[in-house]
Design a protein around this motif. Structure first.
Motif, PDB file in Angstrom:
ATOM      1  N   ILE A   1       1.077  -1.077   0.154  1.00  0.00           N
ATOM      2  CA  ILE A   1       0.021  -0.070   0.200  1.00  0.00           C
ATOM      3  C   ILE A   1       0.703   1.250  -0.122  1.00  0.00           C
ATOM      4  CG2 ILE A   1      -1.767   1.306   1.413  1.00  0.00           C
ATOM      5  CD1 ILE A   1      -2.686  -1.168  -0.035  1.00  0.00           C
ATOM      6  N   GLY A   2       1.779   1.186   0.778  1.00  0.00           N
ATOM      7  CA  GLY A   2       2.806   2.324   0.874  1.00  0.00           C
ATOM      8  C   GLY A   2       3.569   2.550  -0.581  1.00  0.00           C
ATOM      9  N   PHE A   3       3.936   1.371  -1.212  1.00  0.00           N
ATOM     10  CA  PHE A   3       4.396   1.547  -2.612  1.00  0.00           C
ATOM     11  C   PHE A   3       3.369   2.226  -3.456  1.00  0.00           C
ATOM     12  CE2 PHE A   3       5.243  -0.194  -6.702  1.00  0.00           C
ATOM     13  CZ  PHE A   3       6.706   0.026  -6.836  1.00  0.00           C
ATOM     14  N   PHE A   4       2.225   1.847  -3.593  1.00  0.00           N
ATOM     15  CA  PHE A   4       1.233   2.758  -4.328  1.00  0.00           C
ATOM     16  C   PHE A   4       0.951   4.146  -4.007  1.00  0.00           C
ATOM     17  CE2 PHE A   4      -0.569  -1.517  -5.269  1.00  0.00           C
ATOM     18  CZ  PHE A   4      -0.752  -1.336  -6.597  1.00  0.00           C
ATOM     19  N   ALA A   5       0.949   4.466  -2.737  1.00  0.00           N
ATOM     20  CA  ALA A   5       1.216   5.790  -2.231  1.00  0.00           C
ATOM     21  C   ALA A   5       2.409   6.564  -2.636  1.00  0.00           C
ATOM     22  CB  ALA A   5       1.054   6.168  -0.689  1.00  0.00           C
ATOM     23  N   ILE A   6       3.689   5.951  -2.602  1.00  0.00           N
ATOM     24  CA  ILE A   6       4.823   6.887  -3.036  1.00  0.00           C
ATOM     25  C   ILE A   6       5.064   7.001  -4.253  1.00  0.00           C
ATOM     26  CG2 ILE A   6       6.567   5.028  -2.858  1.00  0.00           C
ATOM     27  CD1 ILE A   6       8.041   6.792  -1.211  1.00  0.00           C
ATOM     28  N   THR A   7       4.282   6.047  -5.132  1.00  0.00           N
ATOM     29  CA  THR A   7       4.769   6.007  -6.414  1.00  0.00           C
ATOM     30  C   THR A   7       3.827   6.804  -7.343  1.00  0.00           C
ATOM     31  OG1 THR A   7       3.632   3.812  -6.942  1.00  0.00           O
ATOM     32  CG2 THR A   7       6.042   3.801  -6.547  1.00  0.00           C
ATOM     33  N   GLY A   8       2.333   6.864  -6.738  1.00  0.00           N
ATOM     34  CA  GLY A   8       1.465   7.317  -7.515  1.00  0.00           C
ATOM     35  C   GLY A   8       0.515   6.536  -8.342  1.00  0.00           C
ATOM     36  N   LEU A   9       0.854   5.303  -8.246  1.00  0.00           N
ATOM     37  CA  LEU A   9       0.288   4.397  -9.286  1.00  0.00           C
ATOM     38  C   LEU A   9      -1.296   4.223  -9.171  1.00  0.00           C
ATOM     39  CD1 LEU A   9       2.717   1.407  -9.279  1.00  0.00           C
ATOM     40  CD2 LEU A   9       2.190   2.898 -11.247  1.00  0.00           C
ATOM     41  N   ASP A  10      -1.981   4.089 -10.183  1.00  0.00           N
ATOM     42  CA  ASP A  10      -3.263   4.189  -9.920  1.00  0.00           C
ATOM     43  C   ASP A  10      -3.778   2.807  -9.201  1.00  0.00           C
ATOM     44  OD1 ASP A  10      -4.502   6.028 -11.383  1.00  0.00           O
ATOM     45  OD2 ASP A  10      -5.640   4.805 -13.036  1.00  0.00           O
ATOM     46  N   PHE A  11      -4.707   3.183  -8.155  1.00  0.00           N
ATOM     47  CA  PHE A  11      -5.096   2.109  -7.139  1.00  0.00           C
ATOM     48  C   PHE A  11      -6.488   1.986  -7.697  1.00  0.00           C
ATOM     49  CE2 PHE A  11      -6.585   0.173  -3.171  1.00  0.00           C
ATOM     50  CZ  PHE A  11      -5.695  -0.534  -3.050  1.00  0.00           C
ATOM     51  N   ASN A  12      -6.655   0.729  -8.304  1.00  0.00           N
ATOM     52  CA  ASN A  12      -7.981   0.500  -9.180  1.00  0.00           C
ATOM     53  C   ASN A  12      -8.103  -1.060  -8.790  1.00  0.00           C
ATOM     54  OD1 ASN A  12      -6.179  -0.637 -10.729  1.00  0.00           O
ATOM     55  ND2 ASN A  12      -6.236   1.012 -12.267  1.00  0.00           N
ATOM     56  N   LEU A  13      -8.969  -1.883  -9.424  1.00  0.00           N
ATOM     57  CA  LEU A  13      -9.317  -2.882  -9.579  1.00  0.00           C
ATOM     58  C   LEU A  13      -8.114  -3.762  -9.812  1.00  0.00           C
ATOM     59  CD1 LEU A  13     -13.089  -3.431 -11.267  1.00  0.00           C
ATOM     60  CD2 LEU A  13     -12.226  -3.897  -8.949  1.00  0.00           C
ATOM     61  N   THR A  14      -7.235  -3.579 -10.822  1.00  0.00           N
ATOM     62  CA  THR A  14      -6.147  -4.235 -11.379  1.00  0.00           C
ATOM     63  C   THR A  14      -5.227  -4.036  -9.747  1.00  0.00           C
ATOM     64  OG1 THR A  14      -6.468  -3.670 -13.280  1.00  0.00           O
ATOM     65  CG2 THR A  14      -4.169  -4.489 -12.591  1.00  0.00           C
ATOM     66  N   ALA A  15      -5.340  -3.151  -9.098  1.00  0.00           N
ATOM     67  CA  ALA A  15      -4.230  -2.940  -7.922  1.00  0.00           C
ATOM     68  C   ALA A  15      -4.715  -3.934  -6.943  1.00  0.00           C
ATOM     69  CB  ALA A  15      -4.340  -1.333  -7.349  1.00  0.00           C
ATOM     70  N   ILE A  16      -6.188  -4.099  -6.786  1.00  0.00           N
ATOM     71  CA  ILE A  16      -6.609  -5.102  -5.538  1.00  0.00           C
ATOM     72  C   ILE A  16      -6.013  -6.614  -6.260  1.00  0.00           C
ATOM     73  CG2 ILE A  16      -8.798  -6.192  -5.079  1.00  0.00           C
ATOM     74  CD1 ILE A  16      -8.334  -3.721  -3.576  1.00  0.00           C
ATOM     75  N   ALA A  17      -6.219  -6.800  -7.478  1.00  0.00           N
ATOM     76  CA  ALA A  17      -5.800  -8.078  -8.203  1.00  0.00           C
ATOM     77  C   ALA A  17      -4.201  -8.321  -7.696  1.00  0.00           C
ATOM     78  CB  ALA A  17      -5.843  -8.292  -9.462  1.00  0.00           C
ATOM     79  N   ALA A  18      -3.373  -7.212  -7.761  1.00  0.00           N
ATOM     80  CA  ALA A  18      -1.939  -7.328  -7.230  1.00  0.00           C
ATOM     81  C   ALA A  18      -1.953  -7.396  -5.736  1.00  0.00           C
ATOM     82  CB  ALA A  18      -1.540  -5.870  -7.567  1.00  0.00           C
ATOM     83  N   ILE A  19      -2.620  -6.824  -4.926  1.00  0.00           N
ATOM     84  CA  ILE A  19      -2.654  -7.180  -3.606  1.00  0.00           C
ATOM     85  C   ILE A  19      -2.829  -8.571  -3.387  1.00  0.00           C
ATOM     86  CG2 ILE A  19      -3.624  -6.457  -1.518  1.00  0.00           C
ATOM     87  CD1 ILE A  19      -1.908  -4.379  -2.378  1.00  0.00           C
ATOM     88  N   LEU A  20      -4.172  -8.866  -3.821  1.00  0.00           N
ATOM     89  CA  LEU A  20      -4.530 -10.473  -3.496  1.00  0.00           C
ATOM     90  C   LEU A  20      -3.587 -11.211  -3.917  1.00  0.00           C
ATOM     91  CD1 LEU A  20      -8.358 -10.409  -4.109  1.00  0.00           C
ATOM     92  CD2 LEU A  20      -6.893 -10.900  -1.919  1.00  0.00           C
ATOM     93  N   THR A  21      -2.975 -11.364  -5.295  1.00  0.00           N
ATOM     94  CA  THR A  21      -2.025 -12.207  -5.731  1.00  0.00           C
ATOM     95  C   THR A  21      -0.600 -12.052  -4.991  1.00  0.00           C
ATOM     96  OG1 THR A  21      -2.906 -11.687  -7.941  1.00  0.00           O
ATOM     97  CG2 THR A  21      -0.751 -12.724  -7.757  1.00  0.00           C
ATOM     98  N   LEU A  22      -0.337 -10.918  -4.367  1.00  0.00           N
ATOM     99  CA  LEU A  22       0.798 -10.858  -3.343  1.00  0.00           C
ATOM    100  C   LEU A  22       0.580 -11.655  -2.212  1.00  0.00           C
ATOM    101  CD1 LEU A  22       3.657  -9.547  -2.981  1.00  0.00           C
ATOM    102  CD2 LEU A  22       2.292  -7.665  -2.133  1.00  0.00           C
ATOM    103  N   VAL A  23      -0.763 -11.487  -1.980  1.00  0.00           N
ATOM    104  CA  VAL A  23      -0.935 -12.139  -0.382  1.00  0.00           C
ATOM    105  C   VAL A  23      -0.738 -13.820  -0.655  1.00  0.00           C
ATOM    106  CG1 VAL A  23      -2.840 -12.970   0.832  1.00  0.00           C
ATOM    107  CG2 VAL A  23      -2.720 -10.593   0.223  1.00  0.00           C
TER     108      VAL A  23
END
Length: 847
Positions: free
Chosen positions: A702-724
């Motif tokens: 989450i901090g990486f998304f905040a510091i890079t300014g990447l779009d936090f969208n449905l694809t980002a949720i997919a990334a978080i869950l895959t990372l889990v």
């Protein structure tokens, strides 16, 4: 050690059939047409993000539907009471019910009985057998309203009817290969490839298209039974509420052109009953104006010059050729039973789709080559077998997608690429286990047998955690995210065949035919992370402290400046614009801010020629969103005539709120599901260690998304869950070795067991993290904006997950294990475990 010929034959048949099914996906249509008919011809369907088109989600307006049904119920109640001789003082609609006030309270029971005849039985669902109305009496006052089951039944029927009307409308305008299906209880999904005019689609699908013919008030003044309605040019008409003839009586509607003005008009024709009624109306009202009304708007209000007995007429107005065609199509298909609201709209240009396919294929091929080269360097000639298995895995994934009728999206391509990285994980585990058994002095066949057997449970545990993440993604996700979940899940399941079953049979056959006594799996470049005795637990306090500080910093970044939420989560309008030269952001910002559409944000992505334009949700209904999109497009063309709009997304606040809730819920549920699985497979200290580490990993992401300014969208949720899933997978491998060593070395201190286990699995951890990293790096670099919110955080997450397995999960397990031993009861002194000679001598358990 021999393999059954039937098993070899079965595997060969599976692979050949899989290759034949996957082959059409690699052939152009010109070649595929010449392939014999008895061979497979089906290809994987491409999502709209790859082929271009429009995606709309429409929702039945429950309030409007209930209001309309109550209006009909009001008329029916008056009719029934009149026919039964009951004289009410008043019959009025009050909010969501009809209130009947009787002049004589003694007639109450009879009135209730009569009104209950208006109820309809519910024939489907859990409420089958009930009626759709609630009728209650309180003295001389009777209330009639739809029951909750009745409202649900009304919505259900409206959705079913809407599906058929939408199909007919889409067929009328000639859109090929549409997808029209129900989603949820009150929504309809419509995907139209190639159709990219949102305003026309909204008009085609969102308009109820209820046409009726009314007389105008004789004195042109409002009053009881008169409704003031506007036409397209803003003129107001006093329209009598009484419907003289309904649009249901129309039998045909076509576009024609006025011979005098050459403007488009819509010609209509009634059925026989409608023609008779129309002739009667026009005969009785010569010289009077009448209104043709569509969805509470006056299309035209001509004066009847003479009786119209032919049963046909014309609707004229400010029609374009497209709007006249759309109106004619809606009238032919019939009216929708209820108002449908467009709550989500996504449009992708064909050029953007073609670019997405090209970049997805290129980055996938580069990722595959990097992984294959790494495996070859790592395992030499035996790496060739692993790469063959990897190639078969890729083909079988596409054949499985073809067989199940899945739709391939750009995140789906990312899922295939990630599947390649995860499939290699099984090969690495197996090869490393065989190497370990060979170093212990085992023969070739014994090393193969033991290596596969001991790697198998670890592979199962690792894949199960990833499958849990995929299942939750599929359940809570939508559209492309579901496509990603399907491809990742299929890849994991297929890897059990290619990386375990196929490789095992192939290794046995090669060993037998070459008469190998010892199985030496040597790297091309000498590198040996084995037999290390690194004392990782000495750095446990440093590792936990650094991790905690990074997670705290991530939470601070989450609060301020916060995440760059995409349109998926905050609603509004998002537009992808591409210019031929470098985009002048200042010029675009100045021009777009002048439109008065509220906050406008611009973001450059990819090269300097691509920008994302975001506008807030506009006040008003769907017409306001369409108008805003039109204004934005016009201003973009004005600022830079060379610019093209490659895609638009319009998301309502209801959908964005649902997506945000579903995203948070999916991460929480996935974490708990993995906690339960690890607790069941291992013990509670392992589960607690994995989940605590998981929380730290997710906060860093989450901090990486905040510091890079990447779009936090449905694809980002997919990334978080895959990372889990990936993070837990990584920990499961280390945990599996720890559990094994705890059983073997019961008198060894826990700290030494943990260090020993990490050292023994260090090679596997390094190699699998490297392969997953290599698979995703090309996607992160060249995949484009559509997958940047997935691939870039995953590359970061892989590095974090690898480090946390050693420096976070292991120290937590050490702390919990020491605490547990201090509080545990002494074990029986006679508890003795016999250990095979090659693993150490028998020793007593320590109390």
């Amino acid at each position: 050690m021999r393999t059954s010929p039937w098993l070899v034959f079965t595997y060969t048949v599976i692979i050949v059939i899989g290759l034949l099914i996957a082959l059409p996906n690699a052939l152009p249509q010109s070649v595929l047409q010449r392939v014999p008919a008895w061979l497979p011809h089906d290809q994987v369907s491409l999502g709209l993000d790859l082929r271009g088109g429009s995606h709309l989600v429409l929702e039945v307006d429950e309030a409007d539907l209930t209001k309309e049904r109550l209006q009909s119920l009001l008329q029916d109640a008056r009719r029934v009471l009149r026919e039964k001789g009951v004289q009410p003082k008043a019959v009025v609609r009050s909010q969501n019910q009809i209130v009947v006030t009787l002049a004589d309270a003694s007639q109450s029971d009879a009135a209730v009985t009569d009104l209950k005849t208006l109820a309809n039985p519910i024939s489907t669902g859990i409420s089958a057998g009930q009626t759709d109305l609630d009728v209650t009496a309180n003295g001389a006052t009777i209330t009639v309203g739809f029951s909750p089951a009745g409202i649900s039944a009304n919505v259900d029927n409206a959705v079913q009817q809407s599906l058929e009307v939408i199909r007919q409308r889409v067929d009328q305008v000639g859109v090929s290969e549409p997808t029209i299906q129900r989603i949820g209880g009150n929504r309809v999904l419509v995907q139209l490839p190639g159709a990219q005019d949102p305003s026309r689609l909204r008009e085609l699908l969102g308009s109820t298209a209820k046409m009726s013919f009314h007389m105008l008030s004789p004195n042109n003044t409002p009053g009881p039974g008169v409704t003031m309605m506007n036409d397209a040019e803003g003129r107001t008409y006093p329209v009598l509420d009484r419907v003289e003839i309904s649009g249901d009586r129309l039998s045909d509607a076509r576009v024609s052109f006025d011979p005098n003005t050459h403007e488009p008009v819509v010609s209509f024709r009634f059925d026989s009953a409608g023609a008779t009624r129309f002739a009667e109306i026009t005969r009785q009202n010569v010289g009077n104006p009448f209104a043709i009304v569509l969805d509470d708007k006056v299309l035209s209000a001509p004066v009847i010059r003479e009786p119209i007995t032919g049963g046909s007429g014309q609707i004229s107005g400010s029609f374009s050729a497209d709007s006249a065609t759309t109106l004619a199509a809606m009238l032919r298909a019939g009216a929708l039973p209820a108002k449908l609201t467009v709550i989500e709209e996504r449009t992708v240009g064909a050029d953007l789709g073609a670019d997405a396919i090209k970049m997805g294929i290129y980055s996938g091929i580069v990722g595959f080559i990097l992984v294959a080269a790494f495996i070859f360097v790592l395992y030499g000639t035996w790496g060739i077998l692993a790469n063959v298995a990897l190639l078969i895995h890729t083909f079988l994934t596409f054949s499985a997608l073809t067989l199940v009728g899945a739709t391939l999206t750009l995140p789906g391509i990312a899922g295939v690429v990630l599947g390649i990285g995860l499939a290699v994980d099984a090969n690495v585990l197996i090869n490393e286990r065989i190497r370990e058994e060979t170093r212990k002095g085992k023969s070739a066949f014994a090393a193969i047998d033991t290596g596969f057997r001991r790697a198998y449970s670890t592979i199962i545990d690792g894949n199960m955690t990833a499958l849990i993440a995929a299942a939750i993604l599929f359940y809570f996700g939508s559209g492309p995210v579901r496509g990603f979940a399907v491809t990742m899940a299929l890849g994991l399941i297929i890897s059990m065949f290619t990386s375990v079953a196929f490789v095992r049979v192939a290794m046995i056959e090669i060993t037998r035919r070459r008469k190998l006594k010892v199985l030496n799996i040597r790297p091309l470049i000498p590198f040996s992370p084995y037999d290390k005795h690194i004392q990782f637990m000495k750095a446990r306090f440093f590792g936990v402290t650094v991790s905690a500080l990074l997670s705290i910093a991530s939470v601070v970044l989450f609060i301020h400046p916060g995440l760059n939420y995409g349109v998926d989560f905050r609603g509004g309008i998002q537009m992808s614009v591409r210019t031929q030269g470098a985009a002048d952001l200042a010029k675009f910002r100045e021009g777009l801010d002048s439109l008065g559409l509220g906050e406008i944000t611009l973001q450059s992505f990819g090269d300097n020629n691509s920008i994302l334009v975001r506008a807030q949700r506009q006040e008003g209904g769907e017409e306001a969103q369409t108008a805003a999109v039109t204004k934005l497009k016009a201003e973009v063309a004005k600022i830079d005539p060379s610019a093209t709009v490659e895609g638009t997304d319009v998301i309502g606040p209801k959908v964005s709120g649902e997506l945000a809730s579903a995203g948070i819920l999916s991460v929480v549920i996935a974490s708990f599901a993995m906690l339960i699985y690890i607790w069941a497979r291992f013990e509670w200290p392992f589960a607690v260690g994995a989940i605590v580490t998981l929380v730290l990993d997710v906060t860093k992401a989450i901090g990486f998304f905040a510091i890079t300014g990447l779009d936090f969208n449905l694809t980002a949720i997919a990334a978080i869950l895959t990372l889990v899933g990936y993070s837990v997978n990584d920990k499961v491998v280390v945990y599996d070795r720890m559990r094994e060593n705890m059983r073997l070395y019961k008198s060894m201190p826990l700290r030494e067991i943990i260090d020993k286990s990490i050292n023994e699995t260090l090679a596997r951890s390094l190699y699998t993290n490297a392969t997953a990293f290599l698979a995703l790096v090309p996607m992160a670099i060249w995949g484009g904006s559509a997958v940047s919110s997935f691939a870039i955080p995953m590359v970061f997450g892989i590095l974090v997950a690898g480090a946390s397995s050693i420096f976070i999960a292991a120290p937590i397990l050490l702390f919990l294990g020491d605490w547990r031993r201090r509080h545990a009861k002494a074990a029986p002194a006679s508890d003795v475990e016999i250990i095979p000679p090659e693993q150490g001598r028998p020793r007593k358990s320590a109390s």
